[in-house]
Structure formats: structure tokens, C-alpha cells
Design an enzyme around this catalytic site. Structure first.
Site, PDB file in Angstrom:
ATOM      1  N   ASP A  58      19.932  66.561  -7.070  1.00 25.30           N
ATOM      2  CA  ASP A  58      20.009  65.451  -6.135  1.00 25.30           C
ATOM      3  C   ASP A  58      21.487  65.123  -5.936  1.00 25.30           C
ATOM      4  O   ASP A  58      22.283  65.292  -6.864  1.00 25.30           O
ATOM      5  CB  ASP A  58      19.268  64.259  -6.751  1.00 25.30           C
ATOM      6  CG  ASP A  58      19.058  63.135  -5.770  1.00 25.30           C
ATOM      7  OD1 ASP A  58      18.902  63.424  -4.579  1.00 25.30           O
ATOM      8  OD2 ASP A  58      19.053  61.967  -6.197  1.00 25.30           O
ATOM      9  N   ASP A  72      16.123  61.123  -9.440  1.00 23.44           N
ATOM     10  CA  ASP A  72      16.004  59.809 -10.055  1.00 23.44           C
ATOM     11  C   ASP A  72      14.943  58.933  -9.400  1.00 23.44           C
ATOM     12  O   ASP A  72      14.499  57.958  -9.976  1.00 23.44           O
ATOM     13  CB  ASP A  72      17.353  59.072 -10.020  1.00 23.44           C
ATOM     14  CG  ASP A  72      17.890  58.903  -8.600  1.00 23.44           C
ATOM     15  OD1 ASP A  72      17.241  59.392  -7.661  1.00 23.44           O
ATOM     16  OD2 ASP A  72      18.955  58.285  -8.446  1.00 23.44           O
ATOM     17  N   ASP A 117      11.258  62.119  -6.155  1.00 26.00           N
ATOM     18  CA  ASP A 117      11.634  63.351  -6.861  1.00 26.00           C
ATOM     19  C   ASP A 117      10.579  63.811  -7.868  1.00 26.00           C
ATOM     20  O   ASP A 117      10.602  64.956  -8.318  1.00 26.00           O
ATOM     21  CB  ASP A 117      12.959  63.144  -7.606  1.00 26.00           C
ATOM     22  CG  ASP A 117      14.116  62.835  -6.686  1.00 26.00           C
ATOM     23  OD1 ASP A 117      14.208  63.492  -5.638  1.00 26.00           O
ATOM     24  OD2 ASP A 117      14.914  61.945  -7.001  1.00 26.00           O
TER      25      ASP A 117
END
Length: 901
Positions: A356, A648, A652
Site C-alpha cells: 500500500d 491498513d 485491504d
């Protein structure tokens, strides 16, 4: 009154849990997920609602049709099931058979020892694996809040689980959205949707009808469950509840994701099957050879059992568990918390990291990096909300004093605040506004020192794209405005240059707009700043303003990440960025960090028919949703990559769970992401992932070392017993002596091998193939050669001492094996270029093994183990035999190297 309310609550729950509700919930509720593309009138009509909300009766009917606004929890982990799973291993099955035979043959001591091994190993595994899957429960917690709802035309507060499609909810700054809803009224409304979409900046909401297939992150007329209002207020109509919200869809994806087995589990399973077959074959051969050579069946059965016990590395499961647990402790010190033990080794096989952007590669803290004022472009150093930073022009330190008015406007035209100390500051409000406060603080400007009182405000709106505050100070009344540069500049007729007010002519405008475009091309978010000192009414404060300058910001990369990405790439690990941010922002950050390759958006991803074919060319994915992330992980796994996926947010979690290694953030990570992951980064830093991979590689090397050590030692025992049986010699070792060697004198050093330091240059090698066996071809040759060597030399000593009686001969064979295996230990470590004294724990383990063996030979345990005292001459014979083994092995390795050359 209270009784009535209580009865009403029970009745509502009874209605919502009916069987009819279960069947209609998804078919009705899912139809409302596209409310963004309809006008408000159409949405009201679809849901039989109005701006006055539902009546009490209508709400009850809808609750019956759609069900409670909560997420369905999956069944928790069953402790009994987890305990029984510890016995699903061929290695353990062999031990159970050996236990049964020992009981059948009245070998009580052997039975107790084997039984203890089985129980201890199961207990260790149970303790480590008893972690209930709480992903759905964590999601459920997010929905357990109160909601302000309009029912019967009146605003009331209810438990959010009783919300239904058609309800009108009232939204205020700081509220967590209780259900997916279509906005019907807004006042400067902004939401933080990062946990759901990955978008790092607050989203400015609007009432505009959107096109069909508008990506989730761009649906500005909707608000979504679990996201937060950071500014403004409004009203919205609930369109989806429970499992049909966007969060609910993610819950389904997590639920559907199959539990993966790690490469280590697969390798150990293969090893167990291999050993099972080998043990059975060898035991049958020995039994039949003995029978055909005239030996008694009972004697040969005992010999076969002894061989089976010798072949099984009884301590291996426990040693691996302990080794992984030690690795976990090491990783905790490096800010990586591993939740599932086998995942430690899997890290060593990782060849793709899907990371990410926001918060992992970057700080997740907007930072002003460039400024235009006084006809000059400044750069601002530092990152995040830290006060450390300087102002430069053309890489030369610049005095920030000429920027005073610009930075002052940024501080006063602001509703955010920062709390906490320098390294751990938290934003209350819009992160963009927080960045403006920090840029001013770097020049020593704070709101308190300015001494101006805010007396009025014109809030930001998506139509005006500006915000103005009116302040009072000793000199009078001033207005300060910030907004989109191209809009703001049209409201200005003058410009401040070096404390002089000049006419804002075409050339100035062109220069400002060119600079704005240049900053925007670098994926920076740009704001313009102006003020007014000549107005009487609030409405006139935004007319004929004085333009001051521009501030451009971005969520910047972490300083240490660029080096870590380079280190990963040198180690043969590909780094892929996956983000919910705009593609230009993603490309700018990727370029700065050294991530190259094709960039695609979520919409473009939907058009790719065979992602597996194109996945090798794409390293940047932008504007993606949870389903996209899952598809990316699947495509990579289909290409046989070992994938680590970081994240996070709630969005996800499905991909985290699907990846070979799911990694969540410990600081900014949601409970959902953490519960779906295998590893949690306690510092939210990409660098920690690379460090963890290095640790994983080292752990695999150590696992390979002690598997090599234990199997070559066990093969030595098999050769000794097998050949003794073939040439008609008595059984050279009793079952309890074999167990002592395998568990104590071998087990202690094998465990200490877990603490061996990593070899130098371990991150210069490419990742090993995930399917590569623990026992490689080279290792297999090594194990066979040294195992046969140890077995034959031990057999020679056993035969040599036949004249001294069976007990003495067995003691010689027993003790020789213990000392030969200690020599074998250092032979293995020398292959990794590790010094004799590089592992103090191993030295202590070897010393303990020697002392324990001496205790068995010379102490009170000698009667139990049926040993006799050895003289100095006997020890000399054992030492000479050990030197012979060492020299023969070195000769073999020398020849092997020559052949390769």
C-alpha cells in the site's frame, strides 16, 4: 415506559431474525448499491421514503425485509479442532504407531518417553496456533454505534443496528457513518474514506448525480459505513445495510478466502510422507532379512521397532516450533509481530511485495514541500507533522521571513489542530489544513503568537472551491482566503511581492497558473492564498483580494524506504505499489522511490481480460477497490509468485488474507486488517518488511541446518542397526538409547542452531523457489554420505568391542554416535562459513549434551540405559574414529568442488 421500550426492542429483533428476512435481505438490499447514479427523487421513490424519513411502521416493515444493520459473524475457532489438528502429520502418526507397539511389547519406559513426546509436541503446536479468526468480529465492532435518525418527522437516536434502507440519518463532524447512504443535504461535508478506499485525502462531498460505473472512491454523493466525517454536516438516506454495505462485501470476501497453507507446512508434510515410506520400507526389509536368516520373529519385531524409532527425528516437530518461536521473538525486536508461526519461514521465499502507498511507503501525513511567493519558488524540507525542516531556494538555505503573510494565512484560514509531541502528533480535522499549520511552524509561526481572533467564516464548498475566515486584530478587520488557485486568482486584482502591493496583471497571472500546473504535474495538491483589508460586509470579503502565493503538498515517501526498496530489488524481490490514490500521485511517489513499470487504474484493470498475462509488466496500481486487490494477488499467485501483501484499511483485508504473507499496520491499521494478517508491522514501515524477509531467509537456513543435522544423525543410527542385523550382530542400540540420542543429545544442539547468526550476503541472493524442498539435491547427497559414514564407523567400533561383552559394545556404539553427531554439527556450520564461537547458545547446548551423556555412562542412570564405564583408551578410540569421519568428509567436499569446476 422502560418496559414498553424493552418489549419493542425484543419484538424488533424477533422480526429481523425471521427466516423470510434471510432470503430477501440480499435480493432487495443489493439493488440500492447503485444509488449514486440516480436523482434524489428516484432514490426516494425506490425506497418509499421522503425527507421526513420513515414512519415507525415502515421502519418495522423494512427491518423485516432487510434484516439488522450488522455483519454476520463466522463460527469461532474450536479449541478441540485445533488440538486434533496437531496430530494431522505423518511424523506424528509414526510416533503413535511406535507408542502402540511399545505398549504391546511391554516396553514401558519407551512407551512413556514416546507418549510424552507426542503430548508435548501437540501442546506446543496448540499453544501457538490457538488464535481465533476474528476478522468478522472486528468488522462487527465497527458497526456497533448510535445513529441520529428521522422517524415520523422527528429526530431520534437509535442503535445503528436498527437502521433500515429508507431511513434519513443526520450527520455531524466526527460521526462514524453507520450505513451506506445517499447524501440529500450537505454543508461543507468532508469524509475520511482511507480505511475503505485507500484515498489519503479527505473527500469533499456533493449532491451531483454521477455516471454509471463510477469507482467507489469517486462516488462523492455517497457516504459509506465505517468512514468518518472530518468536516461539515449533512443528511443522508440509508441505501444499504449489514452485509450489503461496502464493508459487508469485504466481510464476504474475507469469509470466502480459503485458509492457505504455508510453503513450510507443505515442505514438512512432504518430508513426513517421505520419512513415513522410508521407515516402513526399511523396517519391513530388516524384519524379512532377519526372519530368512533364522532369527526369531519377536527379536526381529523389536529390531524393526528400534529401526523405526531411529529413523524418526522425534524432536524435529518440536525443534521447528521452537525455532520459529525464537524467530518470532527476534522479529518483535525489529518491529514485526508474527501471528502465525509457519509464516516466519514463508517470508524467506517472498519474491513479490504488494505494498500500500499511504502510510507504508509514505507517512500518511500531508506535507507542504513547495511554495511560490514573491516571484520565487521555495522548497520545504522535512516530512510528516514533524517540526524539523528548512526553506531553500535552488538548494540554498533561505530565510522564511518573506513568507510570513503566506504562512500566516495558511495558519488562520484553518480549522484543524495538532495534538501531541513532535514525533507522535495527531491531527484533529483535515490533514491538508494540518500540513499548512506545520509549514508555518517550521518558520516559527503559531496561531497563539499571531494574536488574531476569528469572528466569522465562509466555509469551503465544492461549488466555490474556496474557504474564508474573518479575523480581528489591533489594526482592524481582515479576511484570509485559501482555495483552488485558478478560482482564487479570479477574485484577486492585486498581488503581494516583497511586502509591496502591485497590480495583478496578465503576466503575473500566467506565472502563477504555470507554477500551479507545474506543481500539479508533480502530483502535488496546490492551494492559493489571498487576503483582504478593505471590505465592510462579509459577502464582500472575497472580492478584490490581494493574492499572496501558493503552497503545494503531498504525502511524502519515508526517507528510509528508497534504500529498502533498492535492497529488496537487489535480493530479487519485485515491489508493486497498490493504492486508492490518483494515478499521477502514485506514479510520482513510485518514481521517487525507484519503482518502475506500467501504471494502471482500477477502471483500466476492469478492461484487462487476462491479468495473468500482463501482470509482469505492471508495478503501479491506482484507484483500486478491494476486489481489484484480490484479483492482483490471485494473478500473481497463478504465476507462481510468493506474494506478501501489505495494507491498513478495511479494504485491504481480503487481499491480505489471500496473500502468502498478509501484512497489516500496527499503528494506523484497522482491527479487520490486523486480524486477517499473518504479520503486523508495529512501526508501519516498509523497511521492516525487508528486514523481516532477511530474518525469514536466515530462519530457513537454520531449519535446513538442523534438518540436515537430525536426518544425517538418524541415518547413521539406521545404518548401524540395519547392517548389524544383516551381518548377524546383536541389536547395537536399545530403543531408549535411540530416543535419548534423538531427543536429548541431538535435540539440544538442534534447537540451539535456531540461534545461529545469518550468513553474510544473505540478501544478495535471489529468493529460493517456494516449491524447493527443505532437502535439496546437494543436501540429500550430503545427508546420505555422512549418515552412511557415521553408521559404518559406529558399526566398526561395535564389532571391534564384541569381545568385551554386549553392554560394553553397546555403550561404545551409543557414545560414539553422540560424539560423531557433535562433529557433524560443526561440519554443517562450516558450510555457512560460521566460526566455532559464533553461537554461544550452541556451545552451551553441546556442553550440556556431553555432560548428560557422561551422566548416562558414569552416573546413576547407567542402570536404566544399561551402559558400562568407558576407559581413557576407549575415549581415544572414539576420538580417532571421529577424526577419520571429519577427514573423509572434507576429502569428499574437495572432490565435489573439483568436479563442479
Amino acid at each position: 415506559m422502560k418496559k414498553r421500550n424493552s418489549k419493542e426492542k425484543v419484538r424488533l429483533e424477533a422480526i429481523s431474525n425471521s427466516e423470510d428476512q434471510k432470503t430477501t435481505d440480499s435480493t432487495l438490499n443489493e439493488k440500492q448499491n447503485d444509488a449514486y447514479k440516480y436523482t434524489l427523487e428516484e432514490v426516494f421513490k425506490k425506497l418509499n421514503s421522503s425527507e421526513k424519513g420513515l414512519t415507525k411502521h415502515e421502519a418495522e416493515q423494512n427491518l423485516h425485509r432487510y434484516g439488522l444493520n450488522e455483519l454476520k459473524a463466522e463460527e469461532g475457532a474450536n479449541p478441540l479442532k485445533i488440538f486434533l489438528q496437531q496430530f494431522y502429520s505423518p511424523l506424528v502418526w509414526i510416533l503413535i504407531v511406535a507408542l502402540a507397539l511399545s505398549i504391546f511389547l511391554n516396553e514401558t519406559v519407551d512407551a512413556i518417553v514416546i507418549g510424552a513426546i507426542i503430548v508435548i509436541n501437540a501442546a506446543l503446536g496448540f499453544y501457538q496456533e490457538f488464535r481465533a479468526e476474528k476478522a468478522i468480529e472486528a468488522l462487527k465492532k465497527m458497526a456497533s454505534l448510535k445513529a441520529n435518525v428521522i422517524r415520523n418527522g422527528k429526530e431520534i437516536k437509535i442503535d445503528s443496528k436498527y437502521l433500515v434502507p429508507g431511513d434519513i440519518i443526520v450527520l455531524e463532524t466526527g460521526d462514524k457513518i453507520p450505513a451506506d447512504s445517499r447524501l440529500i443535504e450537505i454543508y461543507s461535508l468532508k469524509t475520511q474514506e482511507g480505511p475503505l478506499t485507500g484515498e489519503s485525502q479527505p473527500v469533499v462531498k456533493s449532491l451531483e448525480v454521477l455516471k454509471e460505473k463510477t469507482p467507489l472512491a469517486d462516488r462523492k454523493n455517497m457516504v459509506y459505513s465505517s468512514t468518518i466525517i472530518v468536516a461539515g454536516r449533512g443528511k443522508a438516506m440509508v441505501t444499504s445495510t449489514g452485509m450489503n454495505t461496502e464493508v459487508g462485501k469485504i466481510a464476504k470476501l474475507i469469509e470466502e478466502a480459503e485458509e492457505k497453507s504455508t510453503p513450510l507446512q507443505n515442505k514438512l508434510s512432504d518430508l513426513g510422507k517421505y520419512l513415513t515410506v522410508a521407515v516402513i520400507v526399511v523396517a519391513i526389509i530388516v524384519f524379512l532379512v532377519g526372519i530368512f536368516s533364522g532369527q526369531k520373529a519377536s527379536v526381529m519385531l523389536l529390531t524393526a521397532i528400534a529401526l523405526a524409532v531411529a529413523a524418526i527425528p522425534e524432536g524435529l516437530p518440536a525443534v521447528i516450533t521452537i525455532s520459529l518461536a525464537i524467530g518470532v521473538q527476534r522479529m518483535i525486536k525489529k518491529n514485526a509481530l508474527v501471528r502465525k508461526l509457519p509464516s516466519v519461514e514463508t517470508l524467506g521465499s517472498v519474491n513479490v511485495i504488494c505494498t500500500d502507498k499511504t502510510g507504508t511507503l509514505t507517512h500518511n501525513e500531508m506535507t507542504v514541500t513547495k511554495i511560490w511567493a514573491n516571484n520565487a519558488a521555495y522548497e520545504v524540507t522535512g516530512s510528516g507533522y514533524s517540526l524539523k525542516g528548512t526553506f531553500t531556494i535552488n538548494d540554498k538555505l533561505a530565510n522564511p521571513e518573506p513568507l510570513y503573510q503566506l504562512l500566516k494565512i495558511g495558519t488562520l484560514c484553518n480549522n484543524a489542530r495538532l495534538e501531541g509531541k513532535d514525533s507522535k502528533r495527531e491531527v484533529k480535522g483535515d490533514p491538508t489544513e494540518a500540513a499548512l499549520i506545520v509549514s508555518a511552524e517550521k518558520a516559527g509561526i503559531t496561531p497563539k503568537e499571531l494574536g488574531e481572533t476569528k469572528i466569522d467564516e465562509i466555509p469551503f464548498s465544492s461549488e466555490r472551491k474556496m474557504m474564508t475566515v474573518i479575523c480581528q486584530n489591533k489594526k482592524g478587520k481582515f479576511s484570509y482566503t485559501k482555495g483552488a488557485p485558478d478560482i482564487l486568482i479570479e477574485h484577486c486584482d492585486r498581488i503581494l511581492i516583497d511586502n509591496r502591493i502591485l497590480r495583478l496583471d496578465r503576466s503575473f497571472k500566467k506565472e502563477i497558473l504555470d507554477c500551479n500546473e507545474k506543481f500539479a504535474d508533480e502530483a502535488l495538491r496546490v492551494l492559493g492564498f489571498a487576503y483582504n483589508d478593505n471590505f465592510s460586509q462579509k459577502e464582500g470579503s472575497e472580492k478584490n483580494m490581494i493574492f499572496v502565493g501558493l503552497q503545494a503538498m503531498i504525502d511524502p515517501p519515508r526517507e528510509e524506504v528508497k534504500e529498502s526498496i533498492k535492497k529488496a530489488q537487489e535480493a530479487g524481490i519485485r515491489v508493486i505499489m497498490i493504492t486508492g490514490d490518483q494515478v499521477n500521485t502514485a506514479k510520482a511517489i513510485a518514481n521517487e522511490l525507484g519503482i518502475t513499470g506500467r501504471a494502471v487504474t482500477g477502471l483500466e484493470l476492469d478492461q484487462i481480460k487476462n491479468l495473468k498475462k500482463e501482470i509482469n509488466d505492471i508495478n503501479i496500481f491506482a484507484r483500486v477497490n478491494p476486489k481489484h486487490k484480490l484479483n492482483i494477488v490471485n494473478a500473481l499467485k497463478e504465476k507462481d509468485y510468493v506474494v506478501a501483501m501489505t495494507g491498513d484499511g478495511v479494504n485491504d483485508a481480503p487481499a491480505i488474507k489471500k496473500a502468502d504473507i498478509g501484512i497489516s499496520m500496527g499503528i494506523t491499521g484497522t482491527d479487520v486488517a490486523k486480524e486477517a494478517s499473518d504479520m503486523i508491522l508495529t512501526d508501519d514501515n516498509f523497511t521492516t518488511i525487508v528486514n523481516a524477509i532477511e530474518e525469514g531467509r536466515g530462519i530457513f537456513d537454520n531449519i535446513r541446518k538442523f534438518v540436515n543435522y537430525l536426518l544425517s544423525s538418524n541415518l547413521g543410527e539406521i545404518i548401524l542397526i540395519l547392517f548389524a542385523s544383516v551381518i548377524g550382530l546383536p541389536l547395537p542400540l536399545t530403543a531408549i538409547q535411540i530416543l535419548w540420542i534423538n531427543l536429548v543429545t541431538d535435540g539440544l544442539p538442534a534447537t540451539a542452531l535456531s540461534l545461529d547468526p545469518h550468513s553474510e550476503g544473505i540478501m544478495k541472493n535471489k529468493p529460493r523457489p517456494a516449491k524447493e524442498s527443505i532437502i535439496s539435491r546437494t543436501l540429500k547427497v550430503d545427508i546420505i554420505f555422512i549418515g552412511i559414514l557415521i553408521g559404518l564407523v559406529s558399526l566398526a567400533l561395535f564389532w571391534l568391542y564384541q569381545g568385551s561383552g554386549l553392554v560394553k559394545a553397546r555403550t561404545i556404539a551409543f557414545t560414539s554416535l553422540v560424539f560423531f553427531e557433535i562433529i557433524r554439527l560443526q561440519i554443517i556450520r562450516s558450510e555457512y562459513k560460521l566460526g566455532l564461537f559464533s553461537n554461544k547458545f550452541l556451545l552451551a547446548a553441546v556442553a550440556s549434551s556431553i555432560l548428560l551423556q557422561l551422566l548416562v555412562v558414569y552416573g546413576p542412570l547407567s542402570s536404566l540405559f544399561k551402559t558400562s564405564i568407558l576407559s581413557l583408551i576407549d575415549w581415544g578410540v572414539i576420538a580417532i574414529a571421529g577424526i577419520v569421519i571429519f577427514l573423509l568428509y572434507k576429502i569428499l567436499k574437495f572432490i565435489e568442488k573439483k568436479i563442479k569446476v
